[in-house]
Enzyme design. Structure first.
Site, PDB file in Angstrom:
ATOM      1  CB  ALA A 142       0.600  -8.236  -0.589  1.00  0.00           C
ATOM      2  CE  LYS A 197       9.514  -4.407  -4.839  1.00  0.00           C
ATOM      3  NZ  LYS A 197       8.091  -3.987  -4.747  1.00  0.00           N
ATOM      4  CG  ASP A 250       1.598  -8.514   2.862  1.00  0.00           C
ATOM      5  OD1 ASP A 250       2.485  -7.968   2.179  1.00  0.00           O
ATOM      6  OD2 ASP A 250       0.823  -7.879   3.602  1.00  0.00           O
ATOM      7  CG  ASP A 279       3.758  -9.456  13.227  1.00  0.00           C
ATOM      8  OD1 ASP A 279       4.678  -8.972  12.532  1.00  0.00           O
ATOM      9  OD2 ASP A 279       3.334  -8.923  14.268  1.00  0.00           O
ATOM     10  CG  ASP A 281       9.067  -4.132  -1.312  1.00  0.00           C
ATOM     11  OD1 ASP A 281       9.686  -3.054  -1.345  1.00  0.00           O
ATOM     12  OD2 ASP A 281       8.028  -4.335  -1.965  1.00  0.00           O
ATOM     13  CB  CYS A 307       8.625   2.999  -2.734  1.00  0.00           C
ATOM     14  SG  CYS A 307       7.149   2.657  -1.783  1.00  0.00           S
TER      15      CYS A 307
END
Lengths: 170, 309
Positions: B115, B119, B137, B164, B184, B237
């Site tokens: 989510a 991507k 997710d 999970d 990610d 990030c």
């Protein structure tokens, strides 16, 4: 099989493959793969082969999904491919996203409008409009392609753009 | 070694960046508005440029990606290319991991923390929507955004799941393994400061320690479920080496994967081989660090792993 009386009820939380033909049906009221493909072919002129690479599934009450992947028996998933059609109602209704994805292959019941009309449509507003073709659910297109689905009745184009997709393009 | 609590978390990283002033200045600036062209809807990106320019909107291509454009408008969502599903609003640097993952049509790909789907949809686009992307997710509240982005961009090859990720098994999909997995990872998001200036309001070393433990488990699971010869891409990030090189260093202890030096088309720095009192496996220098001043983006970290057995 003698009819729906011996068939199971639909469980909207489970994703289930559409039966190929009525003889393969195990859940009451579930449309067949053939009927869905015939619907898009007859009403919109979308070639039957368009769906060759896709399996078709029902999840939710009458929501038909086109899945381009190759999983055989996915279980407890939230979504499987793209919702393309709403069935289990008198008139089957293509989804906005399905119309955008597959509508380029449509040859009839496509109403191409100018950008101003399209903007009104995409705000979710109904509008008076003349159309010589069939009443019912139409693909609404701009010069850029199919934008969504409208219901044409009594000289009026009713927007079927879902609330979450609406935008003000002015 | 105990680190003093700081009210300026970015000061932790000044020794890692070559141009501290440019780094500081870039972190203060807001991000340009960038869209990624959806190849499932429009084959030629120049068509998107034409339509924007017809509407009087200035469009600038990014020099490191032919499918990313900075658009000069307040609400890119209220434009014709957007409503037709031709573009997706996406921070430019977050478009980096999918091409490094490099999925081929027909492959089975897992996007472990998917989510809101930027991507996932990019992966499906790179595959020409032929293949299978399991978009998972753990956060139920974020699934609707994931689903609506997949739908709006016309992705038919995605399977959305709510599990999970630390325990997600390919057997749930009748698969023995995935060909490629993207992690990610949830992170402290320090690199998103240009989009969200409040990101440091809740910043703490405690949180970094906790999220790093989760990241290690997610990456460990990703390597476990990827076939031999397959690719895992780990991305965050954030700048904190605890969440980046240290996580990669930990997964290398498994002995069944190695770090590959990815091909990335933008300016970047190498992964750092040591941090505070820790020294990492030297292979982490093959990782990629993108700082905000490098390419006028957010901050990013990326590692490419090849599963060896």
């Amino acid at each position: 099989m003698t009819g729906d009386g011996e068939l199971a009820a639909n469980d909207g939380g489970v994703v289930s493959r559409l039966p190929a033909t009525p003889a393969d049906r195990t859940v009451a009221g579930r449309p067949t793969r053939r009927a869905v493909i015939e619907f898009f072919a007859r009403r919109y002129g979308i070639p039957r082969a368009t769906f060759d690479g896709y399996s078709l599934w029902e999840k939710g009450a009458g929501r038909v999904w086109a899945f381009g992947g190759d999983l055989q028996s996915p279980q407890s998933v939230e979504a499987l491919g793209l919702p393309v059609l709403r069935v289990r109602q008198d008139h089957w209704k293509p989804t906005t996203d399905g119309a955008q994805r597959f509508g380029a292959a449509a040859t009839r019941n496509v109403l191409t409008v100018d950008r101003e009309t399209a903007a009104t449509f995409f705000r979710g507003e109904d509008q008076s409009l003349s159309w010589d073709g069939d009443w019912g659910y139409l693909f609404v297109a701009t010069d850029l392609g199919v934008l969504g689905v409208g219901l044409y009745v009594h000289g009026e184009l009713r927007s079927m753009v879902p609330k979450g997709r609406r935008r003000d393009l002015r | 070694m105990t680190e003093a609590v700081t009210d300026d978390p970015l000061s932790r990283y000044v020794d890692l960046v070559e141009d501290v002033a440019a780094f500081r200045e870039a972190c203060e600036r807001s991000l340009p508005s960038v869209v990624r062209v959806n190849p499932l809807a429009v084959a030629d990106p120049s068509r998107v440029v034409e339509v924007y320019e017809d509407a009087g909107i200035t469009v600038d291509g990014l020099d490191w990606a032919e499918n990313l454009f900075a658009v000069d408008c307040d609400r890119p969502g209220n434009t014709w290319p957007y409503v037709h599903g031709w573009v997706h609003g996406q921070e430019a640097v977050s478009a980096l991991p999918a091409p490094v993952l490099d999925p081929a049509p027909g492959e089975r790909v897992l996007d472990l923390c998917a989510a809101p789907g930027s991507k996932t949809t990019q992966i499906a686009g790179l595959q020409g929507d032929r293949g299978t992307v399991v978009a998972n997710d753990v956060n139920l509240g974020r699934l609707s955004a994931l689903r609506s982005n997949c739908d709006r961009l016309g992705v038919t090859s995605a399977v959305v799941t709510n599990r999970d990720g630390r325990h997600l098994s390919p057997s749930a999909f009748d698969l023995e393994a995935f060909d490629r997995v993207l992690v990610d990872a949830p992170c402290s998001c320090e690199g998103t400061v240009r989009k969200n200036p409040d990101v440091f309001a809740d910043w703490s070393l405690d949180y970094i320690d906790r999220i790093a433990a989760e990241q290690r488990r997610l990456l460990d699971q990703a390597v476990s479920v990827t076939r031999t010869g397959g690719t895992v891409v780990y991305a965050t990030c954030t700048f904190a080496p605890e969440e980046n090189e240290a996580v990669v260093d930990a997964v290398l202890d498994r002995g069944d994967c190695r770090v590959v030096e990815p091909e990335v088309p933008l300016t970047h720095a190498d992964g750092v081989p040591r941090w505070r009192d820790r020294t990492f496996d030297p292979a982490v220098e093959r990782c990629v660090r993108v700082y905000p001043h490098h390419n006028d983006t957010g901050g990013f970290f990326l590692a490419e792993l090849e599963v060896t057995g």
